[in-house]
Design a protein around this motif. Structure first.
Motif, PDB file in Angstrom:
ATOM      1  N   ALA A  66       0.952  -1.117  -0.214  1.00  0.00           N
ATOM      2  CA  ALA A  66       0.432  -0.007   0.278  1.00  0.00           C
ATOM      3  C   ALA A  66       1.025   1.402   0.245  1.00  0.00           C
ATOM      4  N   ILE A  67       1.852   1.038   1.142  1.00  0.00           N
ATOM      5  CA  ILE A  67       3.020   2.574   0.672  1.00  0.00           C
ATOM      6  C   ILE A  67       3.495   2.465  -0.599  1.00  0.00           C
ATOM      7  N   PHE A  68       4.118   1.524  -0.657  1.00  0.00           N
ATOM      8  CA  PHE A  68       4.620   1.963  -2.355  1.00  0.00           C
ATOM      9  C   PHE A  68       3.712   1.801  -3.314  1.00  0.00           C
ATOM     10  N   LEU A  69       1.853   1.674  -3.438  1.00  0.00           N
ATOM     11  CA  LEU A  69       1.878   2.434  -4.597  1.00  0.00           C
ATOM     12  C   LEU A  69       1.681   3.979  -4.097  1.00  0.00           C
ATOM     13  N   ILE A  70       1.113   4.017  -2.665  1.00  0.00           N
ATOM     14  CA  ILE A  70       0.679   5.591  -2.598  1.00  0.00           C
ATOM     15  C   ILE A  70       1.754   5.695  -2.845  1.00  0.00           C
ATOM     16  N   GLN A  71       3.517   5.820  -2.875  1.00  0.00           N
ATOM     17  CA  GLN A  71       4.405   6.582  -3.259  1.00  0.00           C
ATOM     18  C   GLN A  71       4.208   6.479  -5.328  1.00  0.00           C
ATOM     19  N   PHE A  72       3.969   5.471  -5.887  1.00  0.00           N
ATOM     20  CA  PHE A  72       4.228   5.348  -6.931  1.00  0.00           C
ATOM     21  C   PHE A  72       2.834   6.251  -7.629  1.00  0.00           C
ATOM     22  N   LEU A  73       2.599   6.349  -7.049  1.00  0.00           N
ATOM     23  CA  LEU A  73       0.434   7.159  -7.246  1.00  0.00           C
ATOM     24  C   LEU A  73       0.945   8.939  -7.444  1.00  0.00           C
ATOM     25  N   GLY A  74       1.888   8.776  -5.892  1.00  0.00           N
ATOM     26  CA  GLY A  74       2.175  10.532  -5.738  1.00  0.00           C
ATOM     27  C   GLY A  74       2.997  10.980  -7.092  1.00  0.00           C
ATOM     28  N   ARG A  75       4.023  10.275  -7.779  1.00  0.00           N
ATOM     29  CA  ARG A  75       5.497  10.392  -8.403  1.00  0.00           C
ATOM     30  C   ARG A  75       3.796  10.667  -9.847  1.00  0.00           C
ATOM     31  N   LYS A  76       3.481  10.269 -10.377  1.00  0.00           N
ATOM     32  CA  LYS A  76       2.289   9.373 -11.169  1.00  0.00           C
ATOM     33  C   LYS A  76       1.739  10.884 -11.333  1.00  0.00           C
ATOM     34  N   CYS A  77       0.958  11.069 -10.448  1.00  0.00           N
ATOM     35  CA  CYS A  77       0.032  12.298  -9.952  1.00  0.00           C
ATOM     36  C   CYS A  77       0.624  13.715  -9.783  1.00  0.00           C
ATOM     37  N   GLN A  78       1.796  13.460  -9.719  1.00  0.00           N
ATOM     38  CA  GLN A  78       2.901  14.813  -9.595  1.00  0.00           C
ATOM     39  C   GLN A  78       2.329  15.446  -8.147  1.00  0.00           C
ATOM     40  N   VAL A  79       1.839  14.989  -7.096  1.00  0.00           N
ATOM     41  CA  VAL A  79       1.960  15.263  -5.919  1.00  0.00           C
ATOM     42  C   VAL A  79       2.808  15.532  -4.694  1.00  0.00           C
ATOM     43  N   LYS A  80       3.941  16.515  -3.875  1.00  0.00           N
ATOM     44  CA  LYS A  80       3.988  16.308  -3.386  1.00  0.00           C
ATOM     45  C   LYS A  80       4.434  15.346  -2.269  1.00  0.00           C
ATOM     46  N   PRO A  81       5.690  14.515  -2.245  1.00  0.00           N
ATOM     47  CA  PRO A  81       6.318  13.550  -1.820  1.00  0.00           C
ATOM     48  C   PRO A  81       6.176  14.332   0.075  1.00  0.00           C
ATOM     49  N   LEU A  82       6.039  15.658   0.119  1.00  0.00           N
ATOM     50  CA  LEU A  82       6.624  15.813   1.462  1.00  0.00           C
ATOM     51  C   LEU A  82       4.263  16.242   2.219  1.00  0.00           C
ATOM     52  N   VAL A  83       4.197  16.176   1.489  1.00  0.00           N
ATOM     53  CA  VAL A  83       1.571  16.027   2.080  1.00  0.00           C
ATOM     54  C   VAL A  83       1.642  14.723   2.135  1.00  0.00           C
ATOM     55  N   LEU A  84       2.020  13.904   1.703  1.00  0.00           N
ATOM     56  CA  LEU A  84       1.679  12.433   1.803  1.00  0.00           C
ATOM     57  C   LEU A  84       2.758  12.339   3.093  1.00  0.00           C
ATOM     58  N   VAL A  85       3.726  12.268   3.428  1.00  0.00           N
ATOM     59  CA  VAL A  85       4.255  11.994   4.276  1.00  0.00           C
ATOM     60  C   VAL A  85       3.653  12.541   5.759  1.00  0.00           C
ATOM     61  N   PHE A  86       3.031  13.819   5.556  1.00  0.00           N
ATOM     62  CA  PHE A  86       2.227  14.564   6.967  1.00  0.00           C
ATOM     63  C   PHE A  86       1.270  13.688   7.158  1.00  0.00           C
ATOM     64  N   ALA A  87       0.867  13.496   5.760  1.00  0.00           N
ATOM     65  CA  ALA A  87      -0.356  12.453   6.067  1.00  0.00           C
ATOM     66  C   ALA A  87      -0.589  11.473   6.673  1.00  0.00           C
ATOM     67  N   LEU A  88       0.290  10.261   5.968  1.00  0.00           N
ATOM     68  CA  LEU A  88       0.761   8.752   6.820  1.00  0.00           C
ATOM     69  C   LEU A  88       1.276   8.934   8.070  1.00  0.00           C
ATOM     70  N   ILE A  89       1.850  10.131   8.428  1.00  0.00           N
ATOM     71  CA  ILE A  89       2.115  10.020   9.696  1.00  0.00           C
ATOM     72  C   ILE A  89       1.205  11.154  10.853  1.00  0.00           C
ATOM     73  N   GLY A  90       0.429  12.014  10.145  1.00  0.00           N
ATOM     74  CA  GLY A  90      -0.674  12.323  11.148  1.00  0.00           C
ATOM     75  C   GLY A  90      -1.513  11.488  11.019  1.00  0.00           C
ATOM     76  N   GLY A  91      -2.243  10.282  10.376  1.00  0.00           N
ATOM     77  CA  GLY A  91      -3.724   9.461  10.084  1.00  0.00           C
ATOM     78  C   GLY A  91      -2.845   8.662  11.417  1.00  0.00           C
ATOM     79  N   PHE A  92      -1.347   8.029  10.773  1.00  0.00           N
ATOM     80  CA  PHE A  92      -0.776   6.811  11.610  1.00  0.00           C
ATOM     81  C   PHE A  92      -1.122   7.528  13.136  1.00  0.00           C
ATOM     82  N   PHE A  93      -0.115   8.213  14.018  1.00  0.00           N
ATOM     83  CA  PHE A  93       0.427   8.734  15.207  1.00  0.00           C
ATOM     84  C   PHE A  93      -0.934   9.642  15.500  1.00  0.00           C
ATOM     85  N   ILE A  94      -1.578  10.897  15.049  1.00  0.00           N
ATOM     86  CA  ILE A  94      -1.823  12.052  15.964  1.00  0.00           C
ATOM     87  C   ILE A  94      -3.334  11.394  15.831  1.00  0.00           C
TER      88      ILE A  94
END
Length: 230
Positions: free
Chosen positions: A52-80
């Motif tokens: 799932a994480i690799f798929l998100i990373q792949f789609l992020g590159r394909k859709c030209q999404v900034k990696p940092l926003v995905l990192v914040f979303a993942l950490i925010g969802g997991f920890f906070i």
């Protein structure tokens, strides 16, 4: 300035969230066999987490999404979100049961009642935080951020269920995580993505940024709650 302050608060909360999520694993209360069950359950969960994480990373590159926003979303969802949901669920459970004379109905439908009221707003908050700190405007980007926030919470919840199932033994714990791994195909990442994108479309239609006909997508917000209650 406010964006930086929000980021500082987020970073400040991380140690507390990390402590909350790991304190059960680092306590001396667990036996060697319990750690063995946790290890095997973790390996099972990783069967969907890593792809799932690799798929998100792949789609992020394909859709030209900034990696940092995905990192914040993942950490925010997991920890906070996972940390706050744990406290909130406990608080509301105790608050409601203390005021009910007959608790059978609440115990039977507690998950269906509490999840939309507690977990969905918190997952949405993780999504909003990520796109606020790292502005994202494209629909593909917003959808992927919402999916990532929901995925982060889903991972956190899986590990919390492993711990809660431990007292019931090996078979119960393993069967539980197997069920959650299989059910990961349509779980929190899907709920959060529908809810977040529904609200995005509502907001943009109200702001006249898109045609008002898209306000029909409002029903997507209800889908999240209906799927939880189903």
């Amino acid at each position: 300035m406010f964006r930086k302050l929000t980021l500082y608060i987020f970073l400040f909360c991380q140690p507390s969230a990390l402590t909350y999520d790991t304190q059960s694993y680092t306590s001396v209360a667990l036996s060697g066999s319990a750690y063995g069950i946790i290890g095997l359950s973790t390996l099972i969960a990783l069967c969907y987490i890593i792809p799932a994480i690799f798929l998100i990373q792949f789609l992020g590159r394909k859709c030209q999404v900034k990696p940092l926003v995905l990192v914040f979303a993942l950490i925010g969802g997991f920890f906070i979100t996972g940390w706050l949901a744990g406290y909130a669920n406990t608080f509301f459970h105790e608050w409601v049961t203390a005021r009910l004379s007959s608790k059978n109905f609440f115990y039977r439908f507690e998950d269906a009642i509490m999840t939309p009221l507690v977990e969905e707003p918190l997952k949405l908050a993780a999504f909003i935080f990520a796109v606020y700190v790292v502005p994202t405007k494209s629909y593909k980007g917003l959808l992927l951020v919402a999916i990532t926030a929901g995925q982060g919470f889903q991972i956190s919840e899986d590990f919390s269920y492993i711990l809660s199932d431990l007292p019931d033994g090996f078979s119960y714990t393993i069967s539980g995580i197997l069920g959650r791994t299989i059910g990961a195909v349509s779980s929190h990442w899907l709920y959060t993505s529908f809810l977040a994108m529904g609200l995005v479309l509502i907001w943009r239609s109200r702001q006249k940024l898109i045609s008002s006909k898209y306000s029909l997508i409002d029903i997507l917000c209800l889908w999240c709650f209906c799927s939880t209650l189903a």
